[in-house]
Write a protein that holds these residues in place. Structure first.
Motif, PDB file in Angstrom:
ATOM      1  N   TYR A  99       0.858  -1.189   0.000  1.00 30.07           N
ATOM      2  CA  TYR A  99       0.000   0.000   0.000  1.00 30.07           C
ATOM      3  C   TYR A  99       0.890   1.233   0.000  1.00 30.07           C
ATOM      4  O   TYR A  99       1.967   1.227   0.607  1.00 30.07           O
ATOM      5  N   ARG A 100       0.388   2.300  -0.637  1.00 31.07           N
ATOM      6  CA  ARG A 100       1.121   3.572  -0.571  1.00 31.07           C
ATOM      7  C   ARG A 100       0.883   4.268   0.758  1.00 31.07           C
ATOM      8  O   ARG A 100       1.691   5.059   1.205  1.00 31.07           O
ATOM      9  N   ALA A 101      -0.298   4.016   1.323  1.00 33.93           N
ATOM     10  CA  ALA A 101      -0.643   4.607   2.623  1.00 33.93           C
ATOM     11  C   ALA A 101      -1.332   3.525   3.447  1.00 33.93           C
ATOM     12  O   ALA A 101      -1.853   2.553   2.884  1.00 33.93           O
ATOM     13  N   LEU A 155      -1.201  -5.088  -9.875  1.00 35.56           N
ATOM     14  CA  LEU A 155      -2.575  -4.687 -10.213  1.00 35.56           C
ATOM     15  C   LEU A 155      -2.742  -3.180 -10.263  1.00 35.56           C
ATOM     16  O   LEU A 155      -3.849  -2.694 -10.466  1.00 35.56           O
ATOM     17  N   PHE A 156      -1.650  -2.437 -10.069  1.00 38.94           N
ATOM     18  CA  PHE A 156      -1.828  -0.976 -10.065  1.00 38.94           C
ATOM     19  C   PHE A 156      -2.013  -0.443 -11.473  1.00 38.94           C
ATOM     20  O   PHE A 156      -1.656  -1.066 -12.469  1.00 38.94           O
ATOM     21  N   GLY A 157      -2.621   0.745 -11.518  1.00 40.60           N
ATOM     22  CA  GLY A 157      -2.839   1.441 -12.783  1.00 40.60           C
ATOM     23  C   GLY A 157      -3.238   2.866 -12.455  1.00 40.60           C
ATOM     24  O   GLY A 157      -3.632   3.151 -11.323  1.00 40.60           O
ATOM     25  N   THR A 160      -2.537  -5.384 -17.315  1.00 32.90           N
ATOM     26  CA  THR A 160      -2.507  -4.105 -18.037  1.00 32.90           C
ATOM     27  C   THR A 160      -3.901  -3.896 -18.633  1.00 32.90           C
ATOM     28  O   THR A 160      -4.843  -3.700 -17.890  1.00 32.90           O
ATOM     29  N   GLY A 161      -4.049  -3.962 -19.948  1.00 32.23           N
ATOM     30  CA  GLY A 161      -5.375  -3.783 -20.524  1.00 32.23           C
ATOM     31  C   GLY A 161      -5.394  -4.256 -21.967  1.00 32.23           C
ATOM     32  O   GLY A 161      -4.356  -4.311 -22.626  1.00 32.23           O
ATOM     33  N   ALA A 162      -6.601  -4.577 -22.443  1.00 31.21           N
ATOM     34  CA  ALA A 162      -6.727  -5.093 -23.812  1.00 31.21           C
ATOM     35  C   ALA A 162      -6.314  -4.049 -24.852  1.00 31.21           C
ATOM     36  O   ALA A 162      -5.951  -4.399 -25.973  1.00 31.21           O
ATOM     37  N   SER A 176     -15.665  -8.966 -14.889  1.00 32.17           N
ATOM     38  CA  SER A 176     -15.769  -8.401 -13.543  1.00 32.17           C
ATOM     39  C   SER A 176     -14.411  -8.540 -12.856  1.00 32.17           C
ATOM     40  O   SER A 176     -13.648  -9.479 -13.124  1.00 32.17           O
ATOM     41  N   ARG A 177     -14.159  -7.594 -11.971  1.00 30.24           N
ATOM     42  CA  ARG A 177     -12.894  -7.656 -11.226  1.00 30.24           C
ATOM     43  C   ARG A 177     -12.815  -8.948 -10.421  1.00 30.24           C
ATOM     44  O   ARG A 177     -11.738  -9.515 -10.255  1.00 30.24           O
ATOM     45  N   ALA A 178     -13.974  -9.418  -9.925  1.00 36.01           N
ATOM     46  CA  ALA A 178     -13.981 -10.661  -9.151  1.00 36.01           C
ATOM     47  C   ALA A 178     -13.626 -11.858 -10.043  1.00 36.01           C
ATOM     48  O   ALA A 178     -12.882 -12.753  -9.639  1.00 36.01           O
TER      49      ALA A 178
HETATM   50  N1  NAP Z   1     -11.027   0.268 -15.361  1.00 36.56           N
HETATM   51  C1  NAP Z   1     -11.066  -0.497 -16.428  1.00 36.56           C
HETATM   52  O1  NAP Z   1     -12.126  -0.669 -17.084  1.00 36.56           O
HETATM   53  C2  NAP Z   1      -9.812  -1.228 -16.844  1.00 36.56           C
HETATM   54  C3  NAP Z   1      -9.830  -1.916 -18.066  1.00 36.56           C
HETATM   55  C4  NAP Z   1      -8.696  -2.662 -18.418  1.00 36.56           C
HETATM   56  C5  NAP Z   1      -7.586  -2.686 -17.578  1.00 36.56           C
HETATM   57  N2  NAP Z   1      -7.586  -1.972 -16.429  1.00 36.56           N
HETATM   58  C6  NAP Z   1      -6.386  -2.078 -15.552  1.00 36.56           C
HETATM   59  O2  NAP Z   1      -6.642  -3.088 -14.583  1.00 36.56           O
HETATM   60  C7  NAP Z   1      -5.893  -2.800 -13.381  1.00 36.56           C
HETATM   61  C8  NAP Z   1      -6.848  -2.769 -12.189  1.00 36.56           C
HETATM   62  O3  NAP Z   1      -7.818  -1.753 -12.408  1.00 36.56           O
HETATM   63  P1  NAP Z   1      -8.822  -1.257 -11.245  1.00 36.56           P
HETATM   64  O4  NAP Z   1      -9.852  -0.427 -11.956  1.00 36.56           O
HETATM   65  O5  NAP Z   1      -9.258  -2.402 -10.402  1.00 36.56           O
HETATM   66  O6  NAP Z   1      -7.839  -0.327 -10.395  1.00 36.56           O
HETATM   67  P2  NAP Z   1      -8.235   0.853  -9.386  1.00 36.56           P
HETATM   68  O7  NAP Z   1      -9.385   0.472  -8.543  1.00 36.56           O
HETATM   69  O8  NAP Z   1      -8.339   2.139 -10.170  1.00 36.56           O
HETATM   70  O9  NAP Z   1      -6.925   0.923  -8.457  1.00 36.56           O
HETATM   71  C9  NAP Z   1      -5.756   1.510  -8.935  1.00 36.56           C
HETATM   72  C10 NAP Z   1      -4.596   1.012  -8.090  1.00 36.56           C
HETATM   73  O10 NAP Z   1      -3.392   1.623  -8.600  1.00 36.56           O
HETATM   74  C11 NAP Z   1      -2.769   2.351  -7.541  1.00 36.56           C
HETATM   75  N3  NAP Z   1      -2.203   3.603  -8.036  1.00 36.56           N
HETATM   76  C12 NAP Z   1      -2.839   4.584  -8.737  1.00 36.56           C
HETATM   77  N4  NAP Z   1      -2.001   5.596  -8.974  1.00 36.56           N
HETATM   78  C13 NAP Z   1      -0.820   5.252  -8.395  1.00 36.56           C
HETATM   79  C14 NAP Z   1       0.458   5.874  -8.301  1.00 36.56           C
HETATM   80  N5  NAP Z   1       0.705   7.079  -8.842  1.00 36.56           N
HETATM   81  N6  NAP Z   1       1.456   5.240  -7.656  1.00 36.56           N
HETATM   82  C15 NAP Z   1       1.235   4.021  -7.106  1.00 36.56           C
HETATM   83  N7  NAP Z   1       0.055   3.364  -7.161  1.00 36.56           N
HETATM   84  C16 NAP Z   1      -0.952   3.970  -7.789  1.00 36.56           C
HETATM   85  C17 NAP Z   1      -3.885   2.683  -6.550  1.00 36.56           C
HETATM   86  O11 NAP Z   1      -3.295   2.937  -5.298  1.00 36.56           O
HETATM   87  P3  NAP Z   1      -3.908   4.071  -4.312  1.00 36.56           P
HETATM   88  O12 NAP Z   1      -5.172   3.454  -3.749  1.00 36.56           O
HETATM   89  O13 NAP Z   1      -2.831   4.252  -3.306  1.00 36.56           O
HETATM   90  O14 NAP Z   1      -4.196   5.287  -5.141  1.00 36.56           O
HETATM   91  C18 NAP Z   1      -4.706   1.382  -6.609  1.00 36.56           C
HETATM   92  O15 NAP Z   1      -4.114   0.383  -5.830  1.00 36.56           O
HETATM   93  C19 NAP Z   1      -5.170  -1.484 -13.666  1.00 36.56           C
HETATM   94  O16 NAP Z   1      -3.898  -1.743 -14.170  1.00 36.56           O
HETATM   95  C20 NAP Z   1      -6.039  -0.849 -14.748  1.00 36.56           C
HETATM   96  O17 NAP Z   1      -5.315   0.102 -15.512  1.00 36.56           O
HETATM   97  C21 NAP Z   1      -8.675  -1.253 -16.033  1.00 36.56           C
END
Ligand code: NAP
Length: 212
Positions: free
Chosen positions: A31-33, A69-71, A104-106, A185-187
């Motif tokens: 975690y960052r925090a 899993l970050f993004g 990452t992502g599609a 779904s994320r799950a």
């Molecule tokens: N949303 C979509 O529809 C979609 C589609 C395809 C792929 N994805 C990818 O799938 C993955 C999971 O997505 P999600 O929507 O479940 O993620 P999410 O809920 O948006 O969570 C993002 C995560 O990345 C961390 N993060 C964000 N900015 C950061 C920074 N500057 N430095 C370090 N950590 C940081 C966050 O930490 P904090 O809580 O500390 O901010 C959190 O743990 C990601 O890689 C996303 O890009 C998403």
């Protein structure tokens, strides 16, 4: 089995923690925090910067598999995924760890023929509208993973993510067709990651994953 998780605070992070905990995995969570949410009592929490090698090494300590899993949050302006992934890969090399799953992502990186025309067009739109460097950051993140000499890297490339419940109706593979209507779904994604850790099928491959 010990699994390190980067991006534990995110929505996929939460889903993965629940799924991996149910599967009996021991988790080391970054975690960052300090997390505001409850984490499994058996999990180890490491709070620190992704740029802090000591924190990264601590997350990785003893891990059989590492999950990234970050993004970026919407409207983020500062790229971080490639640099953080580079630090993780470097630390894994030092600790002789091989199994790395990176989500990452599609629409990230190259667009092979299984990615629909709509998605290719969308990617151009995203590229034009995103803040400078944000799209390139994810492409570079994928390149670093593919070019790592880790024997067990896997890139996992979901289309749109949703917060529906998990289902067994998940398709995964390097040539899976993904398009406008694809989502997961994320799950379900979390379940697919847990299965891939338990029974690796896609080492050194990039795979698309979607709900049927
Ligand atoms: N949303 C979509 O529809 C979609 C589609 C395809 C792929 N994805 C990818 O799938 C993955 C999971 O997505 P999600 O929507 O479940 O993620 P999410 O809920 O948006 O969570 C993002 C995560 O990345 C961390 N993060 C964000 N900015 C950061 C920074 N500057 N430095 C370090 N950590 C940081 C966050 O930490 P904090 O809580 O500390 O901010 C959190 O743990 C990601 O890689 C996303 O890009 C998403």
């Amino acid at each position: 089995m010990i699994v390190s998780v980067f991006g534990a605070s995110g929505r996929t992070g939460h889903a993965f923690i629940a799924s991996a905990n149910d599967a009996g995995m021991s988790l080391r969570l970054h975690y960052r925090a300090k997390p505001s949410e409850q984490v499994p009592t058996s999990a180890t929490v490491v709070v620190g910067s992704l740029n802090d090698p000591t924190a990264v090494r601590e997350v990785l300590r003893g891990a059989d598999a590492v999950v990234v899993l970050f993004g970026p949050h919407p409207d983020a302006r500062i790229p971080f995924c490639a640099t953080a992934t580079k630090h993780i890969i470097a630390a894994m090399h030092v600790q002789s760890q091989q199994r790395l799953l990176v989500v990452t992502g599609a629409m990230t990186g190259g667009m092979p023929s299984n990615v629909s025309l709509f998605m290719r067009i969308m990617r151009r739109v995203v590229q034009r509208s995103a803040h400078e460097g944000m799209v390139a950051d994810r492409t570079e993140q994928e390149r670093l993973v593919r070019n790592s000499t880790l024997a067990g890297w896997t890139l996992v490339k979901p289309p749109r993510l949703t917060d529906e419940a998990a289902t067994d109706a998940v398709e995964i593979g390097p040539a899976l067709s993904v398009g406008m209507r694809s989502s997961i779904s994320r799950a379900s994604l979390a379940g697919a990651l847990v299965r891939e850790i338990q029974e690796p099928r896609f080492a050194q491959q990039a795979v698309y994953v979607a709900n049927r």
